[in-house]
Motif scaffolding. Sequence first.
Motif, PDB file in Angstrom:
ATOM      1  N   ILE A   1      53.976 -52.374  52.007  1.00  0.00           N
ATOM      2  CA  ILE A   1      53.316 -52.852  50.789  1.00  0.00           C
ATOM      3  C   ILE A   1      51.834 -52.508  50.915  1.00  0.00           C
ATOM      4  O   ILE A   1      51.210 -52.843  51.931  1.00  0.00           O
ATOM      5  N   VAL A   2      51.299 -51.862  49.909  1.00  0.00           N
ATOM      6  CA  VAL A   2      49.868 -51.543  49.926  1.00  0.00           C
ATOM      7  C   VAL A   2      49.159 -52.493  48.968  1.00  0.00           C
ATOM      8  O   VAL A   2      49.657 -52.752  47.864  1.00  0.00           O
ATOM      9  N   SER A   3      48.049 -53.015  49.430  1.00  0.00           N
ATOM     10  CA  SER A   3      47.310 -53.925  48.558  1.00  0.00           C
ATOM     11  C   SER A   3      45.804 -53.695  48.710  1.00  0.00           C
ATOM     12  O   SER A   3      45.373 -52.829  49.461  1.00  0.00           O
ATOM     13  N   SER A   4      45.037 -54.502  47.977  1.00  0.00           N
ATOM     14  CA  SER A   4      43.588 -54.264  47.919  1.00  0.00           C
ATOM     15  C   SER A   4      42.872 -54.888  49.117  1.00  0.00           C
ATOM     16  O   SER A   4      42.150 -55.876  48.989  1.00  0.00           O
ATOM     17  N   GLY A   5      43.073 -54.312  50.289  1.00  0.00           N
ATOM     18  CA  GLY A   5      42.427 -54.801  51.506  1.00  0.00           C
ATOM     19  C   GLY A   5      43.372 -55.653  52.338  1.00  0.00           C
ATOM     20  O   GLY A   5      44.313 -56.265  51.814  1.00  0.00           O
ATOM     21  N   ALA A   6      43.094 -55.691  53.651  1.00  0.00           N
ATOM     22  CA  ALA A   6      43.935 -56.470  54.555  1.00  0.00           C
ATOM     23  C   ALA A   6      43.842 -57.961  54.249  1.00  0.00           C
ATOM     24  O   ALA A   6      44.798 -58.705  54.442  1.00  0.00           O
TER      25      ALA A   6
ATOM     26  N   GLY B   1      45.227 -51.926  57.927  1.00  0.00           N
ATOM     27  CA  GLY B   1      44.475 -51.310  56.835  1.00  0.00           C
ATOM     28  C   GLY B   1      43.497 -50.286  57.350  1.00  0.00           C
ATOM     29  O   GLY B   1      43.381 -50.077  58.561  1.00  0.00           O
ATOM     30  N   VAL B   2      42.800 -49.666  56.424  1.00  0.00           N
ATOM     31  CA  VAL B   2      41.883 -48.586  56.804  1.00  0.00           C
ATOM     32  C   VAL B   2      40.434 -49.057  56.963  1.00  0.00           C
ATOM     33  O   VAL B   2      39.576 -48.292  57.405  1.00  0.00           O
ATOM     34  N   SER B   3      40.160 -50.312  56.612  1.00  0.00           N
ATOM     35  CA  SER B   3      38.770 -50.793  56.557  1.00  0.00           C
ATOM     36  C   SER B   3      37.998 -50.585  57.854  1.00  0.00           C
ATOM     37  O   SER B   3      36.891 -50.043  57.847  1.00  0.00           O
ATOM     38  N   LYS B   4      38.561 -51.052  58.947  1.00  0.00           N
ATOM     39  CA  LYS B   4      37.800 -51.070  60.202  1.00  0.00           C
ATOM     40  C   LYS B   4      37.918 -49.750  60.964  1.00  0.00           C
ATOM     41  O   LYS B   4      36.938 -49.280  61.522  1.00  0.00           O
ATOM     42  N   SER B   5      39.122 -49.163  60.995  1.00  0.00           N
ATOM     43  CA  SER B   5      39.324 -47.955  61.804  1.00  0.00           C
ATOM     44  C   SER B   5      38.608 -46.745  61.221  1.00  0.00           C
ATOM     45  O   SER B   5      38.183 -45.859  61.956  1.00  0.00           O
ATOM     46  N   TYR B   6      38.529 -46.685  59.889  1.00  0.00           N
ATOM     47  CA  TYR B   6      37.978 -45.487  59.248  1.00  0.00           C
ATOM     48  C   TYR B   6      36.674 -45.774  58.497  1.00  0.00           C
ATOM     49  O   TYR B   6      36.265 -44.968  57.666  1.00  0.00           O
ATOM     50  N   ALA B   7      36.073 -46.912  58.754  1.00  0.00           N
ATOM     51  CA  ALA B   7      34.829 -47.297  58.069  1.00  0.00           C
ATOM     52  C   ALA B   7      35.018 -47.222  56.554  1.00  0.00           C
ATOM     53  O   ALA B   7      34.281 -46.535  55.847  1.00  0.00           O
TER      54      ALA B   7
ATOM     55  N   ILE C   1      41.658 -50.971  50.770  1.00  0.00           N
ATOM     56  CA  ILE C   1      43.066 -50.642  50.992  1.00  0.00           C
ATOM     57  C   ILE C   1      43.550 -51.288  52.297  1.00  0.00           C
ATOM     58  O   ILE C   1      42.998 -51.039  53.371  1.00  0.00           O
ATOM     59  N   GLY C   2      44.563 -52.137  52.167  1.00  0.00           N
ATOM     60  CA  GLY C   2      45.238 -52.706  53.330  1.00  0.00           C
ATOM     61  C   GLY C   2      46.728 -52.554  53.109  1.00  0.00           C
ATOM     62  O   GLY C   2      47.164 -52.179  52.009  1.00  0.00           O
TER      63      GLY C   2
ATOM     64  N   SER D   1      50.228 -59.637  39.671  1.00  0.00           N
ATOM     65  CA  SER D   1      48.861 -60.105  39.959  1.00  0.00           C
ATOM     66  C   SER D   1      47.862 -58.949  39.952  1.00  0.00           C
ATOM     67  O   SER D   1      47.126 -58.767  38.984  1.00  0.00           O
ATOM     68  N   THR D   2      47.869 -58.096  40.980  1.00  0.00           N
ATOM     69  CA  THR D   2      46.864 -57.019  40.980  1.00  0.00           C
ATOM     70  C   THR D   2      47.274 -55.814  40.142  1.00  0.00           C
ATOM     71  O   THR D   2      46.436 -54.995  39.788  1.00  0.00           O
ATOM     72  N   GLY D   3      48.550 -55.656  39.852  1.00  0.00           N
ATOM     73  CA  GLY D   3      48.997 -54.455  39.120  1.00  0.00           C
ATOM     74  C   GLY D   3      49.225 -53.312  40.082  1.00  0.00           C
ATOM     75  O   GLY D   3      50.351 -52.941  40.377  1.00  0.00           O
ATOM     76  N   SER D   4      48.128 -52.781  40.613  1.00  0.00           N
ATOM     77  CA  SER D   4      48.249 -51.800  41.705  1.00  0.00           C
ATOM     78  C   SER D   4      46.883 -51.649  42.363  1.00  0.00           C
ATOM     79  O   SER D   4      45.865 -51.933  41.745  1.00  0.00           O
ATOM     80  N   PRO D   5      46.895 -51.188  43.618  1.00  0.00           N
ATOM     81  CA  PRO D   5      45.596 -50.908  44.241  1.00  0.00           C
ATOM     82  C   PRO D   5      44.984 -49.660  43.604  1.00  0.00           C
ATOM     83  O   PRO D   5      45.697 -48.904  42.931  1.00  0.00           O
TER      84      PRO D   5
END
Length: 400
Positions: free
Chosen positions: A95-100, A235-241, A247-248, A267-271
């Motif tokens: 599941i992909v969402s808007s941040g971890a 998610g990509v936040s920390k590993s890829y700056a 995106i989490g 709720s979010t619809g999509s990231p």
Amino acid sequence: MKELAQIASAVQVSKTMAIDALAKQMRADGVDVVGFGAGEPDFNTPDHIKAAAEKAIADNVTRYTPASGTTALKEAVCRRMREDCGLDYKPTQVIVSSGAKHCVYIALRALVDPGDEVILPAPFWVSYLELIRMMGGVPVVVGAGESAGFKMTAEQLAAAVTPKTKALILNNPCNPTGMVYSQEELEAIAKVCVEKDLYVISDEIYYSLLYDGVRFASFASFGEDVKERTILVNGVSKSYAMTGWRIGYTLSSERTAKVMANFLSHSTGSPSSISQAAAVAALTGPQDCVEAMRRAFEERRDYIVDRVNAIDGVSCIKPEGAFYIMMNVEKLLGRTICGERIDSSGDFSAALLKHGLVATVPCESSGAPNFVRWSYSTSMENIKKGMDRLEKFLKGWTAV
Ligand SMILES: Cc1ncc(COP(=O)(O)O)c(C=O)c1O
């Protein structure tokens, strides 16, 4: 007017964000504050990732995607998990969402009904506590002190389980402590989770930031029965700056993934479609950028740990991951520094910001009242400056 909802009104502001906002404001006002509050890498997003986003815009990849993310990104997540953690997942389990952070929210949504207990080892990332409460869940905090490496034992976990316990939130490597559970420690915890029939939300967002050659073991790697009851958060936040790209993702059983996808669809619809294209580039592209950042963090960690332990009155243990240290300020309690009485880590952080112009995060709200978190996701130059200021502040120097 009628009252606002009780559950929502009880949610506390994120103290990490509050101190960071205050430091940013002071800086905007022209004050030379050195910030150690941030929970994000100071590096820029690598160029090839930014290029993928630019291409997505040019190619009109600007519409809704499936609510739980594109197949391309889910496949990229599966591939990375296989390569990095030796785990086999299908795209239907992602599941992909808007941040971890939102992934933790959605995972708790899938698991927790009002009144359910969720075990939370302390020190913990502040958001977990509030997120559990936002579900109407009951956080059960299990404290692990500095002498235990800030790590909860399997025995402590077993003792905290009641008939109402639904889940455990494990954060490995941990924010705020930077500590990493060993394979044996995780195995013992996993055994208890199976025996006591607990779900586990395992937030592994810092797994690529490990030091001293420490090897990472994902919680889902301890057998099918463990994997089945685990929701991995990453998610990509920390590993890829990429903190601003939001995106989490989660990896779980298909059954759990479906429940989370349904929730997202309403709720979010999509990231963001553009951020998802960038995340595909991050996960499938060259990984040397991750290693370069990891090495820089390790060098900073070594420096900051040595400096803190050379200063009278404070100390820290050496963390093996993430980009935080926990500075013990217990010896300062009851003292007056620069005219400020220090009775808590909150008092310490406030005084250090006011007089030393250094922003840190007191860990009272993270279940570690005598500790202050320093994030070393800032330049070596800033770290040196911050440590010099800490040293002088403790001797009574004030910048105001
Ligand atoms: C343990 C942990 N999980 C999740 C997050 C949030 O990550 P994201 O920016 O992808 O929402 C953070 C950010 O500080 C974190 O420390």
